[in-house]
Motif scaffolding. Sequence first.
Motif, PDB file in Angstrom:
ATOM      1  N   THR A   1      -4.418  -7.951  -5.763  1.00  0.00           N
ATOM      2  CA  THR A   1      -4.494  -6.609  -6.328  1.00  0.00           C
ATOM      3  C   THR A   1      -3.907  -6.636  -7.738  1.00  0.00           C
ATOM      4  OG1 THR A   1      -2.332  -6.040  -5.419  1.00  0.00           O
ATOM      5  CG2 THR A   1      -4.263  -5.525  -4.060  1.00  0.00           C
TER       6      THR A   1
ATOM      7  N   VAL B   1      -5.311  -5.567   3.852  1.00  0.00           N
ATOM      8  CA  VAL B   1      -5.766  -5.561   2.460  1.00  0.00           C
ATOM      9  C   VAL B   1      -7.257  -5.230   2.432  1.00  0.00           C
ATOM     10  CG1 VAL B   1      -6.100  -6.961   0.383  1.00  0.00           C
ATOM     11  CG2 VAL B   1      -4.012  -7.208   1.741  1.00  0.00           C
TER      12      VAL B   1
ATOM     13  N   HIS C   1      -2.776  -1.853 -13.128  1.00  0.00           N
ATOM     14  CA  HIS C   1      -1.421  -1.589 -12.635  1.00  0.00           C
ATOM     15  C   HIS C   1      -0.458  -1.678 -13.810  1.00  0.00           C
ATOM     16  CE1 HIS C   1       1.859  -1.255  -9.744  1.00  0.00           C
ATOM     17  NE2 HIS C   1       2.519  -2.079 -10.539  1.00  0.00           N
TER      18      HIS C   1
ATOM     19  N   ARG D   1     -10.969   1.691  -5.071  1.00  0.00           N
ATOM     20  CA  ARG D   1      -9.612   2.061  -4.674  1.00  0.00           C
ATOM     21  C   ARG D   1      -8.578   1.339  -5.533  1.00  0.00           C
ATOM     22  NH1 ARG D   1      -9.372   1.156   1.768  1.00  0.00           N
ATOM     23  NH2 ARG D   1      -7.175   1.011   1.147  1.00  0.00           N
ATOM     24  N   PRO D   2      -7.460   1.992  -5.869  1.00  0.00           N
ATOM     25  CA  PRO D   2      -6.418   1.336  -6.678  1.00  0.00           C
ATOM     26  C   PRO D   2      -5.830   0.092  -6.023  1.00  0.00           C
ATOM     27  CG  PRO D   2      -6.084   3.713  -6.649  1.00  0.00           C
ATOM     28  CD  PRO D   2      -7.157   3.420  -5.639  1.00  0.00           C
ATOM     29  N   ASP D   3      -5.861   0.030  -4.684  1.00  0.00           N
ATOM     30  CA  ASP D   3      -5.269  -1.123  -3.986  1.00  0.00           C
ATOM     31  C   ASP D   3      -6.311  -2.177  -3.633  1.00  0.00           C
ATOM     32  OD1 ASP D   3      -6.644   0.339  -2.075  1.00  0.00           O
ATOM     33  OD2 ASP D   3      -5.103   0.125  -0.527  1.00  0.00           O
ATOM     34  N   GLN D   4      -7.469  -2.111  -4.283  1.00  0.00           N
ATOM     35  CA  GLN D   4      -8.536  -3.065  -3.966  1.00  0.00           C
ATOM     36  C   GLN D   4      -8.298  -4.384  -4.709  1.00  0.00           C
ATOM     37  OE1 GLN D   4     -12.028  -0.799  -3.735  1.00  0.00           O
ATOM     38  NE2 GLN D   4     -13.306  -2.457  -2.987  1.00  0.00           N
ATOM     39  N   PRO D   5      -8.373  -5.513  -4.008  1.00  0.00           N
ATOM     40  CA  PRO D   5      -8.146  -6.807  -4.661  1.00  0.00           C
ATOM     41  C   PRO D   5      -9.402  -7.292  -5.391  1.00  0.00           C
ATOM     42  CG  PRO D   5      -8.578  -7.148  -2.340  1.00  0.00           C
ATOM     43  CD  PRO D   5      -8.586  -5.651  -2.563  1.00  0.00           C
TER      44      PRO D   5
ATOM     45  N   SER E   1      -0.523   2.198  -9.856  1.00  0.00           N
ATOM     46  CA  SER E   1      -1.834   1.559  -9.760  1.00  0.00           C
ATOM     47  C   SER E   1      -2.908   2.620  -9.843  1.00  0.00           C
ATOM     48  CB  SER E   1      -1.983   0.806  -8.435  1.00  0.00           C
ATOM     49  OG  SER E   1      -1.124  -0.305  -8.367  1.00  0.00           O
TER      50      SER E   1
ATOM     51  N   ARG F   1      -1.594  -4.791  -8.739  1.00  0.00           N
ATOM     52  CA  ARG F   1      -0.138  -4.679  -8.577  1.00  0.00           C
ATOM     53  C   ARG F   1       0.487  -6.050  -8.363  1.00  0.00           C
ATOM     54  NH1 ARG F   1       3.452  -4.625  -4.356  1.00  0.00           N
ATOM     55  NH2 ARG F   1       5.380  -3.421  -4.699  1.00  0.00           N
ATOM     56  N   ASP F   2      -0.068  -6.826  -7.436  1.00  0.00           N
ATOM     57  CA  ASP F   2       0.493  -8.154  -7.164  1.00  0.00           C
ATOM     58  C   ASP F   2       0.397  -9.054  -8.383  1.00  0.00           C
ATOM     59  OD1 ASP F   2       1.160  -7.509  -4.557  1.00  0.00           O
ATOM     60  OD2 ASP F   2       0.209  -9.294  -3.693  1.00  0.00           O
TER      61      ASP F   2
ATOM     62  N   SER G   1      -0.494  -8.997  -1.052  1.00  0.00           N
ATOM     63  CA  SER G   1      -1.927  -8.838  -1.315  1.00  0.00           C
ATOM     64  C   SER G   1      -2.421  -9.932  -2.250  1.00  0.00           C
ATOM     65  CB  SER G   1      -2.196  -7.451  -1.918  1.00  0.00           C
ATOM     66  OG  SER G   1      -1.803  -6.429  -1.033  1.00  0.00           O
TER      67      SER G   1
END
Length: 380
Positions: A280, A249, A59, A85-89, A70, A282-283, A236
Amino acid sequence: MTQRFCLGIILFFLATNCALATQPSCLEAPAQEKLQSAFQKVLDGLSDKNPEVPGVLLHVEAPDLCLSWSGAAGVNALGEEERLRPDQPFRIASNTKTYTAAAILRLVEKGEIFLDDSIEDHLPASLREMLQDAGYDLPRITVRHLLTHTSGLYDHTMHPEYVATVVANPRKRWTREEQIRFGVDHGKALSAPGERFRYNDSGYVLLGGIVEQKTGKGMAAAFRQLLRFDDLGLSSTWLETLEPRPQGVPDLAHQYYGEIDTYGFDPSMDLWGGGGIAATSRDLALFLLYLIEGRVFEKQETLRVLLSMKVSPDQGGYRAGIHQMSHAGMTGWGHTGFWNTFAVYFPRERIAIAGSINQNQGPRRGDLIEPVLKIIKDLE
């Protein structure tokens, strides 16, 4: 009257120009798309060149460019076709130490503890007695020593038998007390308190215990409140198994230790303050940005303390759960984690970069951060 009018006009234009100078110079949509495409090529290239790495997550947050991106490359797990996936933690591992240090300093802000307090005054009784029985001079070990890795405690994770035990029993549920007991049983004090810097997970496990002891809450609830996860929109981010995975999430990405897929490992192997947070990319990037830009602490002085705390001459750029990093001629603050996770924020440029290369023995953070920064610098 004319002079006053002219002065008013001058002041108006000065104020307007200053305000305009501080506004983000947002990239137009075509430039945004070009930049994001270049970032994705960096991820794809690293993934293609390193088949032992299942996937890569990244990110980039650059408020002055109005950029928040992301990306992901590769697959969720080796041998599978499901794309990452880009939003995968993912488990952020020792990046958690930045959160633990910030939680402790929030308690300092509240006047509930002081940095030069002896840890003897704040530890749960079970941990205090264990360390005393092992011969540690607890009155001399301070909260500051734990934060800066200068306590002299033996670190349970540095003994090879700990990793071997985790690998042999991946589903074992470790308690905080068991981890400290492991360190006590397998090693002696490394130095006198404050004498030398030695990176130390055991110290942060103790800090997690102090957070629980002083707040009367479990670590998950205490972190969520002290660090303002909900107020900051970090939806997330959570302490794995100590609280539910947030609704909506995706499941965790698979992270590898050599050929070993650690997805099924119980997170308690690294849960109690030295690690434990899942988030994630991002977070992770946003928390660091919010921390350094003053949205976590109540007082600016607290941030100054976090970034300036130094005890031992051999401490280098490490401060309190955070250390200085340099990439592409830029100086930032951040941390890394055992699972090849990383986060860094460059205050001057207002750029935060965080991510995970899901292979402990894969390429390092610089292989992503350096080309990403170069792409951004080339905009100039």
